[in-house]
Write an enzyme that holds these catalytic residues in place. Structure first.
Site, PDB file in Angstrom:
ATOM      1  N   PRO A 211      25.107  27.809   1.199  1.00  0.00           N
ATOM      2  CG  PRO A 211      24.022  29.625   0.225  1.00  0.00           C
ATOM      3  CD  PRO A 211      23.804  28.207   0.640  1.00  0.00           C
ATOM      4  N   GLY A 212      27.580  29.418   3.247  1.00  0.00           N
ATOM      5  CA  GLY A 212      28.025  29.614   4.628  1.00  0.00           C
ATOM      6  C   GLY A 212      28.520  28.379   5.332  1.00  0.00           C
ATOM      7  N   GLY A 214      31.383  26.773   4.671  1.00  0.00           N
ATOM      8  CA  GLY A 214      32.842  26.746   4.791  1.00  0.00           C
ATOM      9  C   GLY A 214      33.565  26.141   3.605  1.00  0.00           C
ATOM     10  CE  LYS A 215      29.868  26.243  -1.208  1.00  0.00           C
ATOM     11  NZ  LYS A 215      28.903  26.585  -0.154  1.00  0.00           N
ATOM     12  CD  GLU A 433       3.714  33.753  19.989  1.00  0.00           C
ATOM     13  OE1 GLU A 433       4.236  32.624  19.944  1.00  0.00           O
ATOM     14  OE2 GLU A 433       3.520  34.443  18.966  1.00  0.00           O
ATOM     15  CG  ASP A 509       1.717  30.619  13.222  1.00  0.00           C
ATOM     16  OD1 ASP A 509       2.951  30.522  13.347  1.00  0.00           O
ATOM     17  OD2 ASP A 509       0.989  31.236  14.017  1.00  0.00           O
TER      18      ASP A 509
END
Length: 619
Positions: A211-212, A214-215, A433, A509
């Site tokens: 999806p998305g 550009g078809k 982090e 994670d």
């Protein structure tokens, strides 16, 4: 010459009759009482008799259970009627004008308002509701004003290309797909060139991709380049409640296409009607879907491709399509429309950047690297989010920071400044982090750290570490996958090492590490015990790629045991790295705690600098 002026639809007489009756009824019930009602003062019967004796009353009306009277001063009163045989003579002696009003309805009124009018109202409402339902199911008023005649119409949206229509220059990042479609455009422009050599243009082309990507945009670009009409319809629009309506819509669509040839017919999400037939005599919608598919197959066989009608279709589930739909002579060409590579992402960003005001020093390559794996639609959203951020910041153009922040918005959501972490939680997130970042930094073949933050996001993340590959990779080695697992376990290892406790912050994670380890064994053949054997099947590769086991239950249990060992080994490796550099872990965690957000350059500068003595003594 005939006139093209459309005559206005004339409504039947009963419609106007119902409207007039309802209007009169509303006026009689709601409006007239507003103008005719008077304010009456309630008095007791004794007061009424006293006023009669004092000859203070001018008029009296007896209605049902009440007596309404007016004093000579113009004040209106009301009193409950009593069984008083002398009332008439007393009113006469007092000189009052009096009468009795019969408010009971006549037989004709009773029949009309009690039976005829309600039946007319319900009949009129029934006609109006049925017409509305037929118009909605049929897609319009139909031929000659009959809604039933609109059943079976395709309702395809027609786009006639103009000078401002979409061209291939408006579509970036899909160069291979454009090259394959360019041949179709050339055929529509110069059909004689192909006819002279005896070549036939493909009747249909299937655009396949996530999806998305550009078809739909590519299909419109083909029509824009060839300057021909473009019929667009979604596969779900063929599916109707009544059996046979979908097939009728297919017939109507191809009839319109042949009348407007040369043209392009685009069917979006064709998997809605093109799923594999199972041979079972299904009930309801499934039977209707199969009839629609059969009609589509028949029409594609029947129409003459030399007339210049090309069928384009798009789907992100090619594995569910019926084989008969994909055979030569129908959808001859399968055109992959994949996620763009690095250069494709740069080109897409530049195309969408034309629509906004941007600074002259924008580094699109850096943005494209950070947006690895993004589709064309997501890149368009990134540019738009950057423009919105520039407006919020009071700037008149987009800068590099706006684009970088917009990528983080797409990845992790907006900053949730209202969520305030406690001192201990903020410290835990800092070590978590930094644990990820340090394990990545001390391993070879790991993506460099781009940014570390402990500002909570709307996605639920309390912080994240962003890594960006220096070069785009299409193949990953076993060592690189193991390094990724070790990096993912680094956050939990830091918590264990510093706080001797663990939290729920490593849930994502754990999910990613487990998924990578399982794929190494069941899909990539990276385990010595099983070797190059497929142990799982991937479904819907363009829609998440969920997997299902393709092995015996005993084998599945062995796979689970190996997954645990792989993840545990990398967990131990990450913990060893952090233990050996515990002083840097303290120093970097303190630095992140104070600044909340640091760049990759700042992280590496502190990591490579001599360790502060205060952290050495803590060790």
């Amino acid at each position: 010459m005939g006139s093209n002026i459309k005559k206005p639809d004339r409504k039947p007489f009963y419609v106007y009759l119902v409207i007039v009756i309802i209007a009169m009824l509303l006026i009689n019930m709601l409006l007239l009482p507003l103008f005719t009602s008077r304010q009456y003062q309630e008095v007791d019967y004794g007061t009424f008799l006293d006023m009669v004796d004092e000859k203070a009353i001018s008029t009296v009306e007896v209605k049902n259970d009440y007596i309404y009277f007016e004093s000579k001063q113009g004040v209106y009163y009301r009193v409950v009627a009593m069984d008083d045989a002398n009332l008439v003579s007393e009113l006469h002696e007092a000189g009052c004008r009096f009468s009795q009003v019969d408010t009971s309805s006549s037989p004709l009124e009773t029949v009309f308002f009690g039976w005829i009018l309600p039946l007319l109202i319900f009949y009129g409402l029934g006609v109006l509701i049925s017409r509305a339902m037929l118009r909605r199911m049929g897609g319009g008023s139909g031929i000659g004003g009959n809604p039933m005649m609109s059943f079976g119409k395709s309702n395809a949206k027609v786009y006639v290309p103009s000078t401002t229509s979409i061209k291939f220059s408006d579509v970036a990042g899909e160069e291979e797909a454009k090259q394959l479609l360019q041949e179709l455009v050339d055929y529509l422009k110069n059909p004689k060139k192909y006819a002279d050599i005896g070549a036939q243009c493909p009747k249909g082309a299937l655009l396949v991709g996530p999806p998305g990507t550009g078809k739909t945009l590519l299909a419109k670009a083909v029509a824009g380049e060839a300057n021909v009409p473009f019929f667009s319809i979604a596969g779900s629009e063929f599916v109707e409640m009544f059996v046979g309506m979908g097939a009728s819509k297919v017939r109507d669509l191809f009839e319109q296409a042949e009348k407007n040839a040369p043209c392009i017919v685009f069917i979006d999400e064709i998997d809605t009607i093109g799923k594999k037939r199972d041979g079972a005599n299904a009930i309801g919608g499934n039977d209707e879907r199969e009839q629609t598919l059969n009609q589509l197959l028949t029409e594609m066989d029947g129409f003459d491709g030399s007339k210049g009608v090309i069928i384009l279709a798009a789907t992100n589930r090619p594995e569910v399509l019926d084989p008969a739909l994909l055979r030569p002579g129908r959808f001859d060409r399968r055109i992959p429309v994949e996620l763009p590579d690095l250069q494709g992402r740069i080109d897409i960003l530049k195309v969408h950047a034309r629509k906004v005001k941007i600074a002259d020093n924008i580094d699109f390559a850096a943005i494209a690297k950070m947006a690895a794996g993004a589709s064309g639609a997501e890149l368009a959203n990134i540019v738009n989010e950057a423009a919105l951020r520039a407006v919020r910041e009071g700037r008149r153009f987009v800068i590099q920071q706006d684009l970088q922040e917009s990528i983080e918005v797409v990845i992790a959501g907006y900053q949730k400044k209202s969520r305030v972490l406690s001192t201990k939680e903020k410290l835990i997130v800092s070590y978590h982090e930094i644990g990820h970042a340090m394990v990545a930094a001390y391993q070879s073949n790991s993506a460099p750290v781009q940014k570390i933050t402990i500002i909570p996001r709307t996605s639920g993340a309390l912080g994240y570490t962003l890594q960006v590959e220096e070069d785009e990779k299409f193949l990953l080695s076993k060592e690189e996958l193991l390094n990724k697992i070790a990096t993912l376990t680094g956050g939990r290892c830091a918590e264990e090492l510093i706080f001797n406790s663990i939290t729920t912050g490593a849930s994502n994670d754990i999910e990613q590490a487990t998924k990578i380890a399982r794929a190494m064994i069941t899909q990539y053949g990276m385990d010595d015990q099983f070797g190059m054997v497929q142990l799982s099947t991937q479904n819907n590769i363009y829609l998440g790629g969920d997997t299902t086991n393709a092995c015996a239950p005993e084998t599945a249990k062995t796979i689970d045991d190996i997954v645990v060992k792989v993840v545990q080994a990398q967990h131990d490796k990450a913990k060893k790295i952090l233990s050996e550099h515990k002083d840097k872990l303290h120093e970097l965690a303190k630095f992140l705690y104070e600044h909340e957000t640091i760049t990759g350059e700042e992280f590496m500068k502190v990591l490579n600098s001599p360790t502060d003595p205060q952290f050495q003594t803590e060790n």
